[in-house]
Design a protein around this motif. Structure first.
Motif, PDB file in Angstrom:
ATOM      1  N   ILE A  85      78.335  20.796 -23.664  1.00 38.52           N
ATOM      2  CA  ILE A  85      77.956  21.032 -22.155  1.00 38.52           C
ATOM      3  C   ILE A  85      77.037  19.680 -22.459  1.00 38.52           C
ATOM      4  O   ILE A  85      77.226  18.916 -21.599  1.00 38.52           O
ATOM      5  CB  ILE A  85      76.984  22.669 -22.099  1.00 38.52           C
ATOM      6  CG1 ILE A  85      77.475  23.426 -21.390  1.00 38.52           C
ATOM      7  CG2 ILE A  85      75.587  21.806 -21.169  1.00 38.52           C
ATOM      8  CD1 ILE A  85      76.757  24.514 -22.155  1.00 38.52           C
ATOM      9  N   ALA A  86      76.743  19.746 -23.860  1.00 40.86           N
ATOM     10  CA  ALA A  86      75.751  17.975 -23.863  1.00 40.86           C
ATOM     11  C   ALA A  86      76.801  16.968 -23.849  1.00 40.86           C
ATOM     12  O   ALA A  86      76.176  15.962 -23.460  1.00 40.86           O
ATOM     13  CB  ALA A  86      75.260  17.823 -24.766  1.00 40.86           C
ATOM     14  N   GLY A  90      75.892  14.727 -21.088  1.00 39.45           N
ATOM     15  CA  GLY A  90      75.861  13.412 -21.256  1.00 39.45           C
ATOM     16  C   GLY A  90      76.404  12.148 -20.804  1.00 39.45           C
ATOM     17  O   GLY A  90      75.623  11.031 -19.775  1.00 39.45           O
ATOM     18  N   ILE A  91      77.547  12.364 -20.695  1.00 35.41           N
ATOM     19  CA  ILE A  91      78.938  11.008 -19.838  1.00 35.41           C
ATOM     20  C   ILE A  91      78.448  11.594 -18.227  1.00 35.41           C
ATOM     21  O   ILE A  91      78.509  10.172 -17.458  1.00 35.41           O
ATOM     22  CB  ILE A  91      79.996  11.843 -20.260  1.00 35.41           C
ATOM     23  CG1 ILE A  91      80.568  11.507 -21.415  1.00 35.41           C
ATOM     24  CG2 ILE A  91      81.089  10.384 -18.575  1.00 35.41           C
ATOM     25  CD1 ILE A  91      81.956  12.034 -22.389  1.00 35.41           C
ATOM     26  N   PRO A 104      65.340   8.372 -12.392  1.00 40.19           N
ATOM     27  CA  PRO A 104      65.091   9.173 -13.352  1.00 40.19           C
ATOM     28  C   PRO A 104      66.078   9.167 -14.622  1.00 40.19           C
ATOM     29  O   PRO A 104      65.531  10.396 -15.410  1.00 40.19           O
ATOM     30  CB  PRO A 104      64.127  10.284 -12.637  1.00 40.19           C
ATOM     31  CG  PRO A 104      64.925  10.251 -11.829  1.00 40.19           C
ATOM     32  CD  PRO A 104      65.414   9.692 -11.323  1.00 40.19           C
ATOM     33  N   TRP A 105      67.403   8.977 -13.894  1.00 36.03           N
ATOM     34  CA  TRP A 105      68.054   9.529 -15.858  1.00 36.03           C
ATOM     35  C   TRP A 105      67.744   9.319 -17.288  1.00 36.03           C
ATOM     36  O   TRP A 105      68.625  10.125 -17.721  1.00 36.03           O
ATOM     37  CB  TRP A 105      69.246   8.340 -15.315  1.00 36.03           C
ATOM     38  CG  TRP A 105      69.175   6.702 -15.377  1.00 36.03           C
ATOM     39  CD1 TRP A 105      69.108   6.315 -15.249  1.00 36.03           C
ATOM     40  CD2 TRP A 105      69.338   6.378 -16.778  1.00 36.03           C
ATOM     41  NE1 TRP A 105      68.868   5.268 -15.464  1.00 36.03           N
ATOM     42  CE2 TRP A 105      68.552   5.228 -16.421  1.00 36.03           C
ATOM     43  CE3 TRP A 105      69.493   7.111 -18.177  1.00 36.03           C
ATOM     44  CZ2 TRP A 105      68.997   3.868 -17.474  1.00 36.03           C
ATOM     45  CZ3 TRP A 105      69.670   5.917 -19.100  1.00 36.03           C
ATOM     46  CH2 TRP A 105      68.876   4.778 -19.149  1.00 36.03           C
ATOM     47  N   ALA A 111      66.927  15.138 -22.583  1.00 37.11           N
ATOM     48  CA  ALA A 111      67.861  16.306 -22.329  1.00 37.11           C
ATOM     49  C   ALA A 111      69.474  16.553 -23.444  1.00 37.11           C
ATOM     50  O   ALA A 111      68.381  17.780 -23.669  1.00 37.11           O
ATOM     51  CB  ALA A 111      67.862  17.167 -21.499  1.00 37.11           C
ATOM     52  N   ASN A 112      69.952  15.961 -23.019  1.00 43.05           N
ATOM     53  CA  ASN A 112      71.275  15.555 -23.277  1.00 43.05           C
ATOM     54  C   ASN A 112      70.896  15.371 -25.107  1.00 43.05           C
ATOM     55  O   ASN A 112      71.749  15.885 -26.151  1.00 43.05           O
ATOM     56  CB  ASN A 112      71.530  14.821 -23.015  1.00 43.05           C
ATOM     57  CG  ASN A 112      72.512  15.149 -21.437  1.00 43.05           C
ATOM     58  OD1 ASN A 112      72.690  16.063 -20.865  1.00 43.05           O
ATOM     59  ND2 ASN A 112      72.564  13.482 -20.692  1.00 43.05           N
ATOM     60  N   ILE A 113      70.115  14.598 -25.687  1.00 40.86           N
ATOM     61  CA  ILE A 113      70.240  14.151 -26.994  1.00 40.86           C
ATOM     62  C   ILE A 113      69.526  14.891 -27.590  1.00 40.86           C
ATOM     63  O   ILE A 113      70.027  15.452 -28.467  1.00 40.86           O
ATOM     64  CB  ILE A 113      69.055  12.760 -26.969  1.00 40.86           C
ATOM     65  CG1 ILE A 113      70.427  11.686 -26.577  1.00 40.86           C
ATOM     66  CG2 ILE A 113      68.517  12.248 -28.749  1.00 40.86           C
ATOM     67  CD1 ILE A 113      69.252  10.342 -26.060  1.00 40.86           C
TER      68      ILE A 113
END
Length: 131
Positions: A85-86, A90-91, A104-105, A111-113
């Motif tokens: 999911i991360a 993330g990609i 606002p990426w 959140a991914n980190i």
């Protein structure tokens, strides 16, 4: 970390969807959406109603809400979300960053980190009774 990631993803999706509907005025086109007007619309020459539809309710905002809530649901039950999911999110976030720099990426990147770090920590230090 996982809980923070879930909340950030959920809030990002909700803010995107609600912001598009209200601030950007996409909801003003709801009449066209429900009248069948979009059925005949050409995606190559997108009408304002079609553009508003894809910016708001048909965007990735709603699926992000579902992903964020799923992460929170798993975390509340002591289940570590799968790392894919991360990675996938993330990609996708990095793709957004390259294509649309002024969005606002970075919120999604944080959140991914957090999610990736949380899943790694959970793998290294399993919760008592988990598994």
């Amino acid at each position: 970390m996982i809980k923070w990631a879930g909340w950030l993803i959920t809030l990002f999706g909700a803010a995107h969807t609600l912001g598009a509907l209200t601030v950007k005025g996409a909801a003003l086109h709801a009449g066209a959406w429900f009248s069948g007007e979009l059925w005949r619309d050409d995606l190559a020459g997108m009408s304002p109603a079609n553009s508003a539809y894809w910016l708001s309710v048909a965007s990735f905002g709603v699926p992000l809400i579902v992903v964020g809530l799923t992460v929170l649901w798993l975390d509340r039950r002591g289940i570590t979300p799968p790392p894919f999911i991360a990675w996938v999110l993330g990609i996708w976030t990095l793709f957004i960053a390259v294509v649309l720099v002024l969005t606002p990426w970075p919120i999604l990147l944080v959140a991914n980190i957090l999610l990736l770090a949380g899943t790694r920590r959970a793998a290294a230090f399993p919760r008592p009774g988990a598994g």
